[in-house]
Every structure is written in structure tokens, then in C-alpha cells.
Design a protein around this motif. Sequence first.
Motif, PDB file in Angstrom:
ATOM      1  N   TYR A   1      12.353   1.328 -14.022  1.00 42.16           N
ATOM      2  CA  TYR A   1      12.093   1.709 -12.635  1.00 42.16           C
ATOM      3  C   TYR A   1      10.827   1.019 -12.142  1.00 42.16           C
ATOM      4  O   TYR A   1       9.838   0.959 -12.885  1.00 42.16           O
ATOM      5  CB  TYR A   1      11.834   3.216 -12.538  1.00 42.16           C
ATOM      6  CG  TYR A   1      13.057   4.075 -12.748  1.00 42.16           C
ATOM      7  CD1 TYR A   1      13.799   4.544 -11.669  1.00 42.16           C
ATOM      8  CD2 TYR A   1      13.451   4.446 -14.032  1.00 42.16           C
ATOM      9  CE1 TYR A   1      14.914   5.349 -11.861  1.00 42.16           C
ATOM     10  CE2 TYR A   1      14.562   5.255 -14.232  1.00 42.16           C
ATOM     11  CZ  TYR A   1      15.290   5.704 -13.146  1.00 42.16           C
ATOM     12  OH  TYR A   1      16.390   6.503 -13.338  1.00 42.16           O
TER      13      TYR A   1
ATOM     14  N   ILE B   1       8.195   1.955  -9.263  1.00 41.48           N
ATOM     15  CA  ILE B   1       7.852   2.988  -8.281  1.00 41.48           C
ATOM     16  C   ILE B   1       6.712   2.457  -7.421  1.00 41.48           C
ATOM     17  O   ILE B   1       5.617   2.198  -7.920  1.00 41.48           O
ATOM     18  CB  ILE B   1       7.447   4.304  -8.994  1.00 41.48           C
ATOM     19  CG1 ILE B   1       8.589   4.773  -9.903  1.00 41.48           C
ATOM     20  CG2 ILE B   1       7.069   5.368  -7.960  1.00 41.48           C
ATOM     21  CD1 ILE B   1       8.256   5.983 -10.771  1.00 41.48           C
TER      22      ILE B   1
ATOM     23  N   ILE C   1       3.002   4.723  -6.746  1.00 38.41           N
ATOM     24  CA  ILE C   1       3.096   5.531  -7.970  1.00 38.41           C
ATOM     25  C   ILE C   1       1.908   6.488  -8.136  1.00 38.41           C
ATOM     26  O   ILE C   1       2.014   7.484  -8.845  1.00 38.41           O
ATOM     27  CB  ILE C   1       3.250   4.617  -9.220  1.00 38.41           C
ATOM     28  CG1 ILE C   1       3.714   5.437 -10.433  1.00 38.41           C
ATOM     29  CG2 ILE C   1       1.941   3.866  -9.523  1.00 38.41           C
ATOM     30  CD1 ILE C   1       4.158   4.614 -11.619  1.00 38.41           C
TER      31      ILE C   1
ATOM     32  N   SER D   1       3.927   9.788  -8.464  1.00 34.32           N
ATOM     33  CA  SER D   1       3.482  10.135  -9.826  1.00 34.32           C
ATOM     34  C   SER D   1       4.399  11.188 -10.441  1.00 34.32           C
ATOM     35  O   SER D   1       4.582  11.223 -11.661  1.00 34.32           O
ATOM     36  CB  SER D   1       2.022  10.600  -9.824  1.00 34.32           C
ATOM     37  OG  SER D   1       1.862  11.744  -9.023  1.00 34.32           O
TER      38      SER D   1
ATOM     39  N   ALA E   1       7.379   9.235 -11.674  1.00 31.70           N
ATOM     40  CA  ALA E   1       7.037   8.502 -12.902  1.00 31.70           C
ATOM     41  C   ALA E   1       7.135   9.429 -14.109  1.00 31.70           C
ATOM     42  O   ALA E   1       7.711   9.064 -15.140  1.00 31.70           O
ATOM     43  CB  ALA E   1       5.626   7.932 -12.789  1.00 31.70           C
ATOM     44  N   ARG E   2       6.598  10.630 -13.990  1.00 31.96           N
ATOM     45  CA  ARG E   2       6.664  11.595 -15.107  1.00 31.96           C
ATOM     46  C   ARG E   2       8.120  11.931 -15.466  1.00 31.96           C
ATOM     47  O   ARG E   2       8.470  12.033 -16.634  1.00 31.96           O
ATOM     48  CB  ARG E   2       5.896  12.868 -14.745  1.00 31.96           C
ATOM     49  CG  ARG E   2       4.397  12.692 -14.865  1.00 31.96           C
ATOM     50  CD  ARG E   2       3.631  13.930 -14.400  1.00 31.96           C
ATOM     51  NE  ARG E   2       2.227  13.806 -14.741  1.00 31.96           N
ATOM     52  CZ  ARG E   2       1.330  13.078 -14.065  1.00 31.96           C
ATOM     53  NH1 ARG E   2       1.721  12.412 -12.981  1.00 31.96           N
ATOM     54  NH2 ARG E   2       0.077  13.006 -14.461  1.00 31.96           N
TER      55      ARG E   2
ATOM     56  N   VAL F   1       8.757   2.585 -16.973  1.00 28.81           N
ATOM     57  CA  VAL F   1       8.215   2.746 -15.625  1.00 28.81           C
ATOM     58  C   VAL F   1       7.165   1.685 -15.337  1.00 28.81           C
ATOM     59  O   VAL F   1       6.204   1.513 -16.095  1.00 28.81           O
ATOM     60  CB  VAL F   1       7.590   4.155 -15.460  1.00 28.81           C
ATOM     61  CG1 VAL F   1       6.932   4.286 -14.094  1.00 28.81           C
ATOM     62  CG2 VAL F   1       8.646   5.242 -15.651  1.00 28.81           C
ATOM     63  N   ARG F   2       7.370   1.010 -14.228  1.00 35.33           N
ATOM     64  CA  ARG F   2       6.359   0.101 -13.693  1.00 35.33           C
ATOM     65  C   ARG F   2       5.957   0.683 -12.347  1.00 35.33           C
ATOM     66  O   ARG F   2       6.798   1.304 -11.675  1.00 35.33           O
ATOM     67  CB  ARG F   2       6.996  -1.281 -13.511  1.00 35.33           C
ATOM     68  CG  ARG F   2       6.026  -2.369 -13.144  1.00 35.33           C
ATOM     69  CD  ARG F   2       6.736  -3.697 -13.067  1.00 35.33           C
ATOM     70  NE  ARG F   2       7.247  -4.130 -14.363  1.00 35.33           N
ATOM     71  CZ  ARG F   2       8.166  -5.113 -14.504  1.00 35.33           C
ATOM     72  NH1 ARG F   2       8.660  -5.723 -13.441  1.00 35.33           N
ATOM     73  NH2 ARG F   2       8.571  -5.458 -15.691  1.00 35.33           N
ATOM     74  N   GLY F   3       4.712   0.494 -11.968  1.00 31.88           N
ATOM     75  CA  GLY F   3       4.319   1.075 -10.679  1.00 31.88           C
ATOM     76  C   GLY F   3       3.275   0.248  -9.985  1.00 31.88           C
ATOM     77  O   GLY F   3       2.457  -0.422 -10.630  1.00 31.88           O
TER      78      GLY F   3
ATOM     79  N   ILE G   1      -2.323   9.393 -11.969  1.00 30.80           N
ATOM     80  CA  ILE G   1      -1.619   8.651 -13.029  1.00 30.80           C
ATOM     81  C   ILE G   1      -2.487   8.490 -14.283  1.00 30.80           C
ATOM     82  O   ILE G   1      -2.077   7.834 -15.240  1.00 30.80           O
ATOM     83  CB  ILE G   1      -1.116   7.261 -12.531  1.00 30.80           C
ATOM     84  CG1 ILE G   1      -2.239   6.486 -11.835  1.00 30.80           C
ATOM     85  CG2 ILE G   1       0.089   7.422 -11.635  1.00 30.80           C
ATOM     86  CD1 ILE G   1      -1.871   5.030 -11.538  1.00 30.80           C
TER      87      ILE G   1
ATOM     88  N   ILE H   1       2.790   3.540 -18.754  1.00 31.53           N
ATOM     89  CA  ILE H   1       3.427   2.801 -17.653  1.00 31.53           C
ATOM     90  C   ILE H   1       2.810   1.406 -17.515  1.00 31.53           C
ATOM     91  O   ILE H   1       1.705   1.165 -18.014  1.00 31.53           O
ATOM     92  CB  ILE H   1       3.294   3.559 -16.304  1.00 31.53           C
ATOM     93  CG1 ILE H   1       1.810   3.714 -15.891  1.00 31.53           C
ATOM     94  CG2 ILE H   1       3.968   4.930 -16.368  1.00 31.53           C
ATOM     95  CD1 ILE H   1       1.595   4.365 -14.544  1.00 31.53           C
TER      96      ILE H   1
END
Length: 318
Positions: free
Chosen positions: A4, A6, A9, A15, A18-19, A28-30, A42, A49
Motif C-alpha cells: 500500500y 498511503i 500517512i 496513520s 497504516a496500522r 506499507v509505504r507512506g 507514526i 513502514i
Amino acid sequence: MATYLITGIAGFIGSSLARAALAQCDQVRGIDNFSTGKPANIAEILDDIDFREADVLDLDALQDACRGVDYVLHQAAIPSVPRSVAKPLESNRANVDGTVNVLVAARDQKVKRVVYAASSSAYGDTPTLPKHEGMIPNPISPYAVAKLASEYYMTSFYRCYGLETVSLRYFNIFGPRQDPSSPYSGVLAKFITQMLAGEQPTIFGDGKQSRDFTFIDNAVQANLLACKAPAASAAGRVFNVATGRRIDLNETFQTLKKLINYAGDVKYGPERSGDVKHSLADLSRAQESLGYNPTVDFEEGLRRTIEWYRRKEKAAET
Ligand code: UD2
């Protein structure tokens, strides 16, 4: 395992998403530029992440961030109706230009699907309740116009380029980590923290305006479902994400007063420009096409949110 991206993020919704994705063992990338997001949101998950400090107006950073991604959850925005009334250019840049950049990068990098944080403000003052997605939108504030324009861009990218998009019209999301400190913060974050501190909250207008307040876990559920729903029922479409119950602000204050054990009273101030009077969602489309069903009701959401701010306050004291 899915990957993903986000955007936004470090925000309260980003956030939380992401969790939830990490809890599913997804990658997860944000990105966030910390304009309204907070590093603290975060901090606990930073090691898990791939975080990049970047702005959605930076197309190169987005192209890079979208590489190898399955789903983009596009949450980055400058929220707030009154903020957009004060600064319409800023709202348009972040909320419209930012979305077009995300869509271009997602298209170029062949992302499977983009899910977008749209807003119930798109309905504006349409008199019919509940609001359903087939209604003609009637946005009042620059924020609402920007959010609606981005929805149209989403659908346009599906129609013109085949990029699968889903727009989720959030109805007043609240919960842990929502920032209470700005004058533009959501009303529940403000009221809860003010009342916990023994300060007096202010209702803008007569308090008869109503909202379909929605606990964050329900919004998270909707995003995860929106990624996986069959394209035939989800792609290029718009869905309400709400609880399906409305409560006015006078009653909201009374409910909070009981839950918090607050002895004071509320004061009243002038009505806000651009404010919507009533908001209530019809959830049938989201139920039928995404399998969405709110699992946390308004009062339970309030309890959990109050508990979170209480714990945060205590942690700050020690
Ligand atoms: C709009 C959208 C919401 C989301 C949000 C993002 C609608 C119906 N909802 O929320 O889905 O996109 O924008 O910012 O358009 N208020 C007070 N006292 C305060 C603060 C607010 O009385 O100290 C009132 C405010 O005038 C409004 C209500 O509380 O009538 C809710 O305000 P808000 O800022 O929490 O959210 P709203 O409805 O503008």
C-alpha cells in the motif's frame, strides 16, 4: 501480501490505515509533508513502514513512491471547511492538484487501484435525507468543491485510462489521534479535549445542525474493502462511508457531558460560513457493493476516543 502507498500517512486517518494494513501483514509505504499530519502519529510504526517526507504536489516523489505499489490510499489533504473559506487557493492546490498528481503517478506506475478520501461535504445543502450517491451534489464551501472535483478526476481516470478508482465519501470521521489543537480541528476532537481540560466548548450556531459522525474503525474497514471489491461493482464509483445515524450538536454535547462527567455548560457563537446544516448517509450502496457494515456505533466510538485522550493526558503528566 499487498503493498500500500498511503498519502497523508502521518494524519489521523492515514496513520490508522497504516496500522490496519500492518496488522494484515501487508507492506506499507507512506508520504506526508507534515502540514497537518504529525510525526507522533507514526512514531511507533516508523520502523515497520517505508516513510518518505514528501508533498503530493511533488510529482517526481509520487512517481517514485508509486513504483511497485498495489493500492494507493489517498488521504493527503488540507481538511476543514472554514480553512478553505479563509484560504481557497491553498485548498485547491492540496486537494485538487494533489489528487491529479497522485492519479497521474498511479496511472504511470500501473497501480492496481486508487482509493480516495472523498467527503460528505459534496452533498452540501441538498434537503433530502439520507443522502445517497445518486443525488446531484450541491457543494457550498471551497473545500467541498475541491473534494468533489477530485472525485470527478478519480472517475475520469477510470474512464479514460482504465485506472481503477474508488471514492469514499467520509462522513465526519473521528477517533484516537485526531488533532484537537487547531482552530480548524474536527468538533469531537475539540470538544472532548476541551471538556477533559475543564474548558468550555463553543457551538457555532444554534446547535441544531446534525452530523452522521463515524468512528475511525469503520472508515478503515471501508478502505480495506474498497481495495478488494470486484472492479465490476467498485471501480470508477463513489460510496458513502458513515454510521447511518445523525445527532445534532446540542445532543452531542449532552452525550459527551455524561460520558466525561463534565460539570460545565456549552456556549454559543456565530454560525460558520460554508457550514452544512444536516448530514446523514444512506449506506445501501456501500453495503451492497463493498460489503461495508459499520461495526462501531457513535457512543462506543466516543467512549474509545475519550479513553484515548485521557490516557494521552496521563502519559503527558508523568
Ligand atoms: C466536513 C465534512 C466531513 C469532513 C470534514 C473535514 C460535512 C457535513 N462534513 O466536516 O465529512 O470532510 O469537513 O474537515 O460537510 N463546530 C462547533 N464548534 C467547534 C467546531 C465545530 O460548533 O468548535 C460545528 C461546525 O460549525 C459544524 C459541526 O460542528 O456544524 C462539525 O464541524 P467539523 O469542523 O467537525 O466538521 P464539518 O461538518 O465541517
